[in-house]
Write a protein that holds these residues in place. Structure first.
Motif, PDB file in Angstrom:
ATOM      1  N   GLN A 252       0.878  -1.166   0.000  1.00 12.22           N
ATOM      2  CA  GLN A 252       0.000   0.000   0.000  1.00 12.22           C
ATOM      3  C   GLN A 252       0.916   1.216   0.000  1.00 12.22           C
ATOM      4  O   GLN A 252       1.898   1.255   0.743  1.00 12.22           O
ATOM      5  CB  GLN A 252      -0.857   0.027   1.252  1.00 12.22           C
ATOM      6  CG  GLN A 252      -1.701  -1.205   1.483  1.00 12.22           C
ATOM      7  CD  GLN A 252      -2.896  -1.244   0.592  1.00 12.22           C
ATOM      8  OE1 GLN A 252      -3.169  -2.257   0.031  1.00 12.22           O
ATOM      9  NE2 GLN A 252      -3.603  -0.156   0.445  1.00 12.22           N
ATOM     10  N   ALA A 253       0.619   2.199  -0.828  1.00 12.29           N
ATOM     11  CA  ALA A 253       1.488   3.371  -0.908  1.00 12.29           C
ATOM     12  C   ALA A 253       0.693   4.613  -1.271  1.00 12.29           C
ATOM     13  O   ALA A 253      -0.406   4.539  -1.807  1.00 12.29           O
ATOM     14  CB  ALA A 253       2.586   3.135  -1.949  1.00 12.29           C
ATOM     15  N   GLY A 254       1.300   5.741  -0.976  1.00 14.68           N
ATOM     16  CA  GLY A 254       0.802   7.030  -1.423  1.00 14.68           C
ATOM     17  C   GLY A 254       1.739   7.539  -2.501  1.00 14.68           C
ATOM     18  O   GLY A 254       2.922   7.184  -2.528  1.00 14.68           O
ATOM     19  N   VAL A 255       1.215   8.360  -3.389  1.00 21.70           N
ATOM     20  CA  VAL A 255       2.034   8.932  -4.460  1.00 21.70           C
ATOM     21  C   VAL A 255       1.605  10.376  -4.667  1.00 21.70           C
ATOM     22  O   VAL A 255       0.422  10.663  -4.806  1.00 21.70           O
ATOM     23  CB  VAL A 255       1.869   8.150  -5.792  1.00 21.70           C
ATOM     24  CG1 VAL A 255       2.747   8.755  -6.878  1.00 21.70           C
ATOM     25  CG2 VAL A 255       2.163   6.674  -5.615  1.00 21.70           C
ATOM     26  N   GLY A 256       2.595  11.265  -4.689  1.00 19.99           N
ATOM     27  CA  GLY A 256       2.351  12.653  -5.025  1.00 19.99           C
ATOM     28  C   GLY A 256       2.807  12.897  -6.452  1.00 19.99           C
ATOM     29  O   GLY A 256       3.897  12.460  -6.839  1.00 19.99           O
ATOM     30  N   LEU A 257       1.973  13.548  -7.250  1.00 15.59           N
ATOM     31  CA  LEU A 257       2.312  13.856  -8.644  1.00 15.59           C
ATOM     32  C   LEU A 257       2.342  15.369  -8.855  1.00 15.59           C
ATOM     33  O   LEU A 257       1.450  16.079  -8.395  1.00 15.59           O
ATOM     34  CB  LEU A 257       1.284  13.263  -9.610  1.00 15.59           C
ATOM     35  CG  LEU A 257       1.094  11.754  -9.630  1.00 15.59           C
ATOM     36  CD1 LEU A 257      -0.002  11.381 -10.622  1.00 15.59           C
ATOM     37  CD2 LEU A 257       2.383  11.036  -9.949  1.00 15.59           C
TER      38      LEU A 257
END
Length: 155
Positions: free
Chosen positions: A69-74
């Motif tokens: 499970q991860a978060g990603v900032g774009l």
């Protein structure tokens, strides 16, 4: 702007009970809301017809074999819509929001393992036209799951 019917405490009690158990009986909903049985039936139908309530099955990624499970900032250069459309084609992206601040979009992603996470970032997210920076972070522990998992033990 008309947002449809207003919810009251009885409606919220019905929604809360259905969030915990989407298969709860109308008799149990009657008890939870304090409404008569016929009113409970009518209220649930109106909530569903108005779009305020949908009853559906959701997979718990923590129990379904998802190990990463991860978060990603774009950070986006140019219009967001083409990036948004590309993200909608990726099944690993479970949640996304347009934000202000250091990032333009924040994503919540779920992959089978860390290798699949690397593949998602390197071969998919970084190749989307308009994406100029991808910053992923691995979730170390889940403190609280989304509303859909209310009442489910995550440990």
């Amino acid at each position: 702007m008309d947002r449809g019917p207003k919810s009251d405490e009885s409606d919220l009690a019905l929604i809360r009970a259905l969030q915990i158990n989407g298969r709860v009986t109308f008799r149990e909903l009657e008890d939870a809301s304090g409404l008569p049985y016929s009113s409970t039936l009518r209220r649930v139908r109106v909530l569903m017809e108005s779009g305020l309530l949908r009853i559906l099955a959701l997979e718990n990624p923590l129990r379904a074999g998802s190990k990463a499970q991860a978060g990603v900032g774009l950070v986006i250069n140019g219009p967001v819509d083409p990036v948004r459309e590309a993200l909608l084609t990726l099944p690993e992206v479970e949640f996304g929001v347009l934000v202000s601040g250091s990032y333009d979009l924040l994503l919540d992603v779920s992959c089978a393992d860390k290798g699949a996470s690397v593949n998602l970032v390197d071969r998919h997210l970084r190749t989307i036209l308009g994406v100029v920076r991808v910053e992923p972070w691995q979730y170390l522990d889940v403190l609280r799951l989304p509303y859909a998992w209310a009442g489910i033990d995550i440990k």
